[in-house]
Design an enzyme around this catalytic site. Structure first.
Site, mmCIF file in Angstrom:
data_model
loop_
_atom_site.group_PDB
_atom_site.id
_atom_site.type_symbol
_atom_site.label_atom_id
_atom_site.label_comp_id
_atom_site.label_asym_id
_atom_site.label_seq_id
_atom_site.Cartn_x
_atom_site.Cartn_y
_atom_site.Cartn_z
ATOM 1 N N HIS A 1 -8.094 -69.387 -71.111
ATOM 2 C CA HIS A 1 -7.641 -68.008 -71.321
ATOM 3 C C HIS A 1 -8.750 -67.058 -70.874
ATOM 4 O O HIS A 1 -9.914 -67.253 -71.218
ATOM 5 C CB HIS A 1 -7.340 -67.798 -72.816
ATOM 6 C CG HIS A 1 -6.668 -66.504 -73.115
ATOM 7 N ND1 HIS A 1 -7.336 -65.308 -73.153
ATOM 8 C CD2 HIS A 1 -5.371 -66.214 -73.382
ATOM 9 C CE1 HIS A 1 -6.476 -64.337 -73.435
ATOM 10 N NE2 HIS A 1 -5.268 -64.867 -73.578
ATOM 11 N N CYS B 1 -3.364 -64.388 -68.110
ATOM 12 C CA CYS B 1 -3.028 -63.395 -69.141
ATOM 13 C C CYS B 1 -3.136 -62.008 -68.514
ATOM 14 O O CYS B 1 -4.239 -61.531 -68.216
ATOM 15 C CB CYS B 1 -3.965 -63.540 -70.337
ATOM 16 S SG CYS B 1 -3.652 -62.284 -71.592
ATOM 17 N N HIS C 1 0.700 -65.459 -69.907
ATOM 18 C CA HIS C 1 0.916 -64.460 -70.971
ATOM 19 C C HIS C 1 1.226 -63.161 -70.245
ATOM 20 O O HIS C 1 0.382 -62.682 -69.474
ATOM 21 C CB HIS C 1 -0.371 -64.195 -71.754
ATOM 22 C CG HIS C 1 -0.805 -65.292 -72.640
ATOM 23 N ND1 HIS C 1 -1.976 -65.213 -73.370
ATOM 24 C CD2 HIS C 1 -0.252 -66.477 -72.958
ATOM 25 C CE1 HIS C 1 -2.121 -66.320 -74.083
ATOM 26 N NE2 HIS C 1 -1.096 -67.111 -73.849
ATOM 27 N N ASP D 1 3.442 -61.397 -74.588
ATOM 28 C CA ASP D 1 2.203 -61.401 -75.365
ATOM 29 C C ASP D 1 2.350 -60.402 -76.500
ATOM 30 O O ASP D 1 3.457 -60.148 -76.964
ATOM 31 C CB ASP D 1 1.034 -61.114 -74.428
ATOM 32 C CG ASP D 1 -0.259 -61.732 -74.925
ATOM 33 O OD1 ASP D 1 -0.253 -62.352 -75.993
ATOM 34 O OD2 ASP D 1 -1.276 -61.597 -74.244
ATOM 35 N N HIS D 2 1.266 -59.871 -76.942
ATOM 36 C CA HIS D 2 1.308 -58.952 -78.084
ATOM 37 C C HIS D 2 2.424 -57.925 -77.924
ATOM 38 O O HIS D 2 2.650 -57.414 -76.835
ATOM 39 C CB HIS D 2 -0.007 -58.179 -78.200
ATOM 40 C CG HIS D 2 -1.198 -59.064 -78.180
ATOM 41 N ND1 HIS D 2 -2.411 -58.645 -77.741
ATOM 42 C CD2 HIS D 2 -1.342 -60.351 -78.537
ATOM 43 C CE1 HIS D 2 -3.278 -59.638 -77.831
ATOM 44 N NE2 HIS D 2 -2.641 -60.685 -78.308
ATOM 45 N N TYR E 1 1.903 -59.623 -83.313
ATOM 46 C CA TYR E 1 2.781 -60.794 -83.280
ATOM 47 C C TYR E 1 4.027 -60.654 -84.146
ATOM 48 O O TYR E 1 4.420 -61.581 -84.842
ATOM 49 C CB TYR E 1 1.982 -62.060 -83.633
ATOM 50 C CG TYR E 1 1.072 -62.482 -82.503
ATOM 51 C CD1 TYR E 1 1.604 -63.088 -81.368
ATOM 52 C CD2 TYR E 1 -0.292 -62.229 -82.537
ATOM 53 C CE1 TYR E 1 0.783 -63.458 -80.307
ATOM 54 C CE2 TYR E 1 -1.122 -62.590 -81.473
ATOM 55 C CZ TYR E 1 -0.572 -63.208 -80.362
ATOM 56 O OH TYR E 1 -1.378 -63.566 -79.309
HETATM 57 C C1 DNO Z 1 -4.824 -63.207 -78.966
HETATM 58 C C2 DNO Z 1 -4.731 -64.353 -78.076
HETATM 59 C C3 DNO Z 1 -6.011 -65.144 -78.036
HETATM 60 C C4 DNO Z 1 -5.778 -66.454 -77.303
HETATM 61 C C5 DNO Z 1 -7.007 -67.282 -77.166
HETATM 62 C C6 DNO Z 1 -6.734 -68.532 -76.372
HETATM 63 O O1 DNO Z 1 -3.855 -62.709 -79.410
HETATM 64 O O2 DNO Z 1 -4.297 -64.027 -76.806
HETATM 65 O O3 DNO Z 1 -6.429 -65.413 -79.339
HETATM 66 O O4 DNO Z 1 -4.835 -67.193 -78.002
HETATM 67 O O5 DNO Z 1 -8.021 -66.588 -76.567
HETATM 68 O O6 DNO Z 1 -7.688 -69.501 -76.685
#
Ligand code: DNO
Length: 354
Positions: A207, A245, A272, A317-318, A331
């Site tokens: 990531h 991401c 992501h 993602d978020h 989340y």
């Molecule tokens: C946050 C996430 C990160 C991700 C880690 C992967 O919301 O995108 O915590 O899961 O960096 O190891």
């Protein structure tokens, strides 16, 4: 490309796999054994139970996010080989259960960071946001306190209280570790685990650093196209790849995400996809997924993934916090479900235009 959704397990999540199953297009969850600490060997029984739980809801485990990496590995301290052995055992056990994707990060001390976890927007929703001026006005302890007070009692991924209680000690072990050294340590780790990944065909997907620059003086080595290429070269193997991401790389407007995607054909194992809205130098809000709501062109991003033949899991993602929902910051169910419908719409249109 297959649509997936992050789920933190029955004990920690406000959302159930049964709810996730009702989001159109979603076939699987991205999950983890959330109450294990970095360095622990995962129990086969626990992995199996998690798998059965997800399958009971009609979904699959599409990947693990994350099997976190112990700081001894990142900092190359004396116990590194032992923790690498533990990591390999966990990979074997995951591989035996047919799990073939592992997301991880190589950020020292702490994972992603934000200056606000619930910044109000004019539409009444709240978002995660980052403002370098605020972050730089704090020391790490103040930052921890601020994150703690804004997380409304939810455990945040990457901010395990047990580790954060040792933050002074953690900062200490990274003294003298610059980006070059950290990259060497990543290479050492990757080369040690690749044989087991290849045996079980487990794709490792690093990531990117979030945000894509150094925070609190710690080295960060996964920030842009050059870093990504370099880390792929550290351990040439079909199993060594990337979590693309968009929000993390996209925190820096100089990162051209569609171009990065196209340069990484065959190396993206997981995506992501979310949007960010730039507000100034090192200052951004996490907007809704829609292109018009932020600064990234989500159409071009999905199109680039489609064009390179990416067929791995993608997850929204978020999300923003909308409709009064209470959940772990970033989340909630609603905005991420809207995000996935939007991404699915883009994908359908792109497919049909071909
Ligand atoms: C946050 C996430 C990160 C991700 C880690 C992967 O919301 O995108 O915590 O899961 O960096 O190891």
């Amino acid at each position: 490309m297959k649509m997936t959704f992050r789920w933190f397990g029955d004990k920690f999540d406000t959302i159930t796999p049964e709810q996730i199953r009702q989001i159109p297009a979603v076939v699987g969850v991205i999950t983890t054994l959330y109450d294990t600490m970095p360095g622990e060997v995962w129990e086969t029984a626990a992995i199996r139970a998690l798998k059965e739980r997800v399958e009971r809801a009609g979904l699959e485990i599409s990947g693990i996010e994350s099997v976190n990496i112990h700081d001894a590995i990142k900092a190359a301290s004396s116990e590194r080989d032992m923790y690498i052995e533990n990591y390999i055992k966990t990979l074997e056990r995951l591989g035996e259960q047919g799990i073939d994707l592992v997301c991880y990060n190589f950020m020292p001390v702490f994972d992603w960071t934000r200056s606000d976890l619930a910044k109000p927007r004019s539409d009444g929703s709240t978002v995660l946001s980052y403002d370098a001026e605020i972050i730089e006005s704090m020391d790490f302890e103040q930052m921890l306190e601020s994150i703690g007070s804004k997380s409304e009692g939810y455990l945040l991924p990457g901010w395990e209280p047990e580790r954060m209680a040792r933050n002074k000690e953690l900062f200490e072990i990274y003294k003298g570790i610059d980006e070059h050294k950290l990259k060497e340590n990543l290479g050492y780790f990757l080369r040690a685990i690749m044989p087991v990944c290849e045996k079980y065909n487990i794709k490792m997907a690093i990531h990117p650093d979030d945000p894509a620059w150094s925070v609190f003086g710690l080295p960060r080595i996964v920030k842009d196209a050059e870093d990504l290429q370099e880390l792929i070269n550290l351990a040439p193997s079909p199993c060594n790849g990337i979590t693309l991401c968009t929000g993390s790389l996209g925190s820096n407007p100089e990162n051209d995400i569609p171009a990065i995607i196209r340069s990484l054909k065959g190396k993206i194992h997981f995506a992501h996809t979310r949007n960010v809205k730039y507000l100034g130098y090192r200052k951004f809000d996490e907007s809704a997924h829609l292109s018009d709501d932020g600064s990234l062109d989500m159409y071009e991003i999905i199109k680039a993934l489609y064009d390179i033949g990416f067929d791995g899991p993608v997850r929204p993602d978020h999300g923003r916090m909308v409709w009064g929902e209470k959940s772990m910051p970033g989340y909630g169910l609603y905005d991420r479900a809207m995000g996935i419908c939007y991404l699915s719409g883009l994908l359908e249109a792109i497919r049909k235009q071909k």
